[in-house]
Design a protein around this motif. Structure first.
Motif, PDB file in Angstrom:
ATOM      1  N   ALA A  63      10.962   7.047  -2.052  1.00  0.00           N
ATOM      2  CA  ALA A  63      10.051   8.008  -1.435  1.00  0.00           C
ATOM      3  C   ALA A  63      10.623   8.559  -0.128  1.00  0.00           C
ATOM      4  CB  ALA A  63       8.707   7.347  -1.175  1.00  0.00           C
ATOM      5  N   GLY A  64      11.731   7.969   0.342  1.00  0.00           N
ATOM      6  CA  GLY A  64      12.339   8.420   1.599  1.00  0.00           C
ATOM      7  C   GLY A  64      11.554   7.963   2.818  1.00  0.00           C
ATOM      8  N   LEU A  65      10.826   6.848   2.681  1.00  0.00           N
ATOM      9  CA  LEU A  65       9.992   6.328   3.765  1.00  0.00           C
ATOM     10  C   LEU A  65      10.390   4.894   4.092  1.00  0.00           C
ATOM     11  CD1 LEU A  65       6.581   7.710   2.443  1.00  0.00           C
ATOM     12  CD2 LEU A  65       7.902   8.636   4.336  1.00  0.00           C
ATOM     13  N   ASP A  66       9.661   4.270   5.034  1.00  0.00           N
ATOM     14  CA  ASP A  66       9.945   2.905   5.464  1.00  0.00           C
ATOM     15  C   ASP A  66       8.880   1.957   4.935  1.00  0.00           C
ATOM     16  OD1 ASP A  66      12.165   3.588   7.232  1.00  0.00           O
ATOM     17  OD2 ASP A  66      10.640   4.549   8.483  1.00  0.00           O
ATOM     18  N   LEU A  67       9.260   0.704   4.770  1.00  0.00           N
ATOM     19  CA  LEU A  67       8.318  -0.358   4.422  1.00  0.00           C
ATOM     20  C   LEU A  67       7.976  -1.069   5.730  1.00  0.00           C
ATOM     21  CD1 LEU A  67       6.948  -1.846   2.032  1.00  0.00           C
ATOM     22  CD2 LEU A  67       8.832  -3.466   2.123  1.00  0.00           C
ATOM     23  N   VAL A  68       6.697  -1.030   6.125  1.00  0.00           N
ATOM     24  CA  VAL A  68       6.266  -1.597   7.407  1.00  0.00           C
ATOM     25  C   VAL A  68       5.231  -2.687   7.158  1.00  0.00           C
ATOM     26  CG1 VAL A  68       5.215  -1.086   9.653  1.00  0.00           C
ATOM     27  CG2 VAL A  68       6.625   0.628   8.532  1.00  0.00           C
TER      28      VAL A  68
ATOM     29  N   ASP B 199       6.143   6.640   7.061  1.00  0.00           N
ATOM     30  CA  ASP B 199       7.206   7.073   7.976  1.00  0.00           C
ATOM     31  C   ASP B 199       6.988   6.309   9.273  1.00  0.00           C
ATOM     32  OD1 ASP B 199       9.020   8.313   9.580  1.00  0.00           O
ATOM     33  OD2 ASP B 199       8.162  10.328   9.403  1.00  0.00           O
ATOM     34  N   TYR B 200       7.910   5.395   9.604  1.00  0.00           N
ATOM     35  CA  TYR B 200       7.725   4.501  10.757  1.00  0.00           C
ATOM     36  C   TYR B 200       7.640   5.266  12.082  1.00  0.00           C
ATOM     37  CZ  TYR B 200       8.273   0.553  13.913  1.00  0.00           C
ATOM     38  OH  TYR B 200       8.080  -0.362  14.908  1.00  0.00           O
ATOM     39  N   GLY B 201       8.453   6.278  12.262  1.00  0.00           N
ATOM     40  CA  GLY B 201       8.427   7.068  13.501  1.00  0.00           C
ATOM     41  C   GLY B 201       7.069   7.708  13.728  1.00  0.00           C
ATOM     42  N   LYS B 202       6.519   8.296  12.668  1.00  0.00           N
ATOM     43  CA  LYS B 202       5.208   8.944  12.746  1.00  0.00           C
ATOM     44  C   LYS B 202       4.129   7.890  13.014  1.00  0.00           C
ATOM     45  CE  LYS B 202       2.349  12.075  10.023  1.00  0.00           C
ATOM     46  NZ  LYS B 202       2.202  12.747   8.737  1.00  0.00           N
ATOM     47  N   PHE B 203       4.258   6.727  12.360  1.00  0.00           N
ATOM     48  CA  PHE B 203       3.319   5.624  12.521  1.00  0.00           C
ATOM     49  C   PHE B 203       3.284   5.152  13.970  1.00  0.00           C
ATOM     50  CE2 PHE B 203       2.729   0.922  12.406  1.00  0.00           C
ATOM     51  CZ  PHE B 203       1.418   0.889  11.958  1.00  0.00           C
ATOM     52  N   ARG B 204       4.472   4.962  14.585  1.00  0.00           N
ATOM     53  CA  ARG B 204       4.555   4.533  15.992  1.00  0.00           C
ATOM     54  C   ARG B 204       3.919   5.564  16.915  1.00  0.00           C
ATOM     55  NH1 ARG B 204      10.302   2.776  17.968  1.00  0.00           N
ATOM     56  NH2 ARG B 204       9.364   3.627  19.830  1.00  0.00           N
TER      57      ARG B 204
ATOM     58  N   ILE C  12       0.874  -1.169   0.000  1.00  0.00           N
ATOM     59  CA  ILE C  12       0.000   0.000   0.000  1.00  0.00           C
ATOM     60  C   ILE C  12       0.909   1.216   0.000  1.00  0.00           C
ATOM     61  CG2 ILE C  12      -1.753   1.268   1.290  1.00  0.00           C
ATOM     62  CD1 ILE C  12      -2.646  -1.456   2.423  1.00  0.00           C
ATOM     63  N   GLY C  13       0.660   2.118  -0.923  1.00  0.00           N
ATOM     64  CA  GLY C  13       1.523   3.288  -1.098  1.00  0.00           C
ATOM     65  C   GLY C  13       1.378   4.318  -0.006  1.00  0.00           C
ATOM     66  N   ALA C  14       2.195   5.369  -0.094  1.00  0.00           N
ATOM     67  CA  ALA C  14       2.218   6.435   0.912  1.00  0.00           C
ATOM     68  C   ALA C  14       0.892   7.191   0.965  1.00  0.00           C
ATOM     69  CB  ALA C  14       3.364   7.395   0.629  1.00  0.00           C
ATOM     70  N   GLU C  15       0.188   7.291  -0.177  1.00  0.00           N
ATOM     71  CA  GLU C  15      -1.097   8.012  -0.220  1.00  0.00           C
ATOM     72  C   GLU C  15      -2.274   7.113   0.132  1.00  0.00           C
ATOM     73  OE1 GLU C  15       1.066   8.496  -3.157  1.00  0.00           O
ATOM     74  OE2 GLU C  15       1.898  10.079  -1.888  1.00  0.00           O
TER      75      GLU C  15
ATOM     76  N   GLU D  95      11.502  -5.078  -4.495  1.00  0.00           N
ATOM     77  CA  GLU D  95      10.866  -4.006  -5.271  1.00  0.00           C
ATOM     78  C   GLU D  95      10.193  -3.001  -4.333  1.00  0.00           C
ATOM     79  OE1 GLU D  95       8.391  -5.161  -8.743  1.00  0.00           O
ATOM     80  OE2 GLU D  95       9.111  -7.179  -8.267  1.00  0.00           O
ATOM     81  N   ALA D  96       9.477  -3.526  -3.333  1.00  0.00           N
ATOM     82  CA  ALA D  96       8.766  -2.673  -2.381  1.00  0.00           C
ATOM     83  C   ALA D  96       9.750  -1.807  -1.604  1.00  0.00           C
ATOM     84  CB  ALA D  96       7.941  -3.523  -1.428  1.00  0.00           C
ATOM     85  N   MET D  97      10.884  -2.405  -1.209  1.00  0.00           N
ATOM     86  CA  MET D  97      11.916  -1.657  -0.470  1.00  0.00           C
ATOM     87  C   MET D  97      12.466  -0.511  -1.328  1.00  0.00           C
ATOM     88  SD  MET D  97      12.884  -2.660   2.655  1.00  0.00           S
ATOM     89  CE  MET D  97      14.611  -2.245   2.637  1.00  0.00           C
TER      90      MET D  97
END
Length: 172
Positions: A44-49, A64-69, A22-25, A36-38
């Motif tokens: 995008a400068g983000l994390d794959l969670v 963004d993993y930090g924001k997600f947590r 699932i994408g950032a949007e 590929e996902a990584m």
């Protein structure tokens, strides 16, 4: 993450061959390999969670993993705030209780119910009082009637051992 039972795997920790991404949007990017996902996440400068490990294939989000947590901990705190523990308070009566004593006990039960607690009304029988169980049921009925404006009978009067027990709960 402290306090939660779910451990999210991020980036290189994900060992699955294929994942649904699932994408950032929030739009679905489809099923692809973890590499590929990584790569998409890095660009995008983000994390794959990995957010749903039990799905087939597992679901991963690019975020963004930090924001997600942080958001998850906020949700947890809000859920804890809204949760309320209902206690059961007990009021004991005897079969030969006088009217004034009964009114005092009703007042106590009223305070408990107003605070949102459930009330366990116990009518205890000792010795020869067991012979007059049928006449004593009216005491519990009268008790429930006096509190009928703010409470409902949660569990009707039931005989257990040497006592008759009834539960009252706050009216919704």
């Amino acid at each position: 993450m402290e306090g939660t039972t779910i451990d999210y795997l991020i980036n290189e920790q994900i060992r699955d061959k294929e994942v649904r991404v699932i994408g950032a949007e929030g739009g679905q990017l489809g099923v692809m390999s973890v590499k590929e996902a990584m790569q998409i996440a890095e660009e995008a400068g983000l994390d794959l969670v990995r957010v749903s490990p039990n799905a087939k294939p597992p679901v991963c989000k690019i975020i963004d993993y930090g924001k997600f947590r942080y958001e998850m901990s906020r949700k947890e705190k809000d859920a804890k705030k809204k949760q309320r523990i209902v206690e059961i308070k007990e009021v004991r009566l005897s079969p030969n209780i006088e009217d004034n004593d009964l009114n005092t006990k009703v007042g106590m039960a009223r305070k408990f119910l107003e605070k949102g607690n459930r009330v366990k009304v116990t009518l205890r029988f000792r010795g020869r009082e067991l012979a007059y169980v049928n006449q004593s049921k009216r005491i519990l009925d009268e008790f429930a009637e006096k509190l009928s404006d703010i409470s409902v009978v949660d569990k009707p009067a039931k005989f257990e051992g040497r006592s008759m027990i009834m539960f009252l709960a706050e009216k919704k």
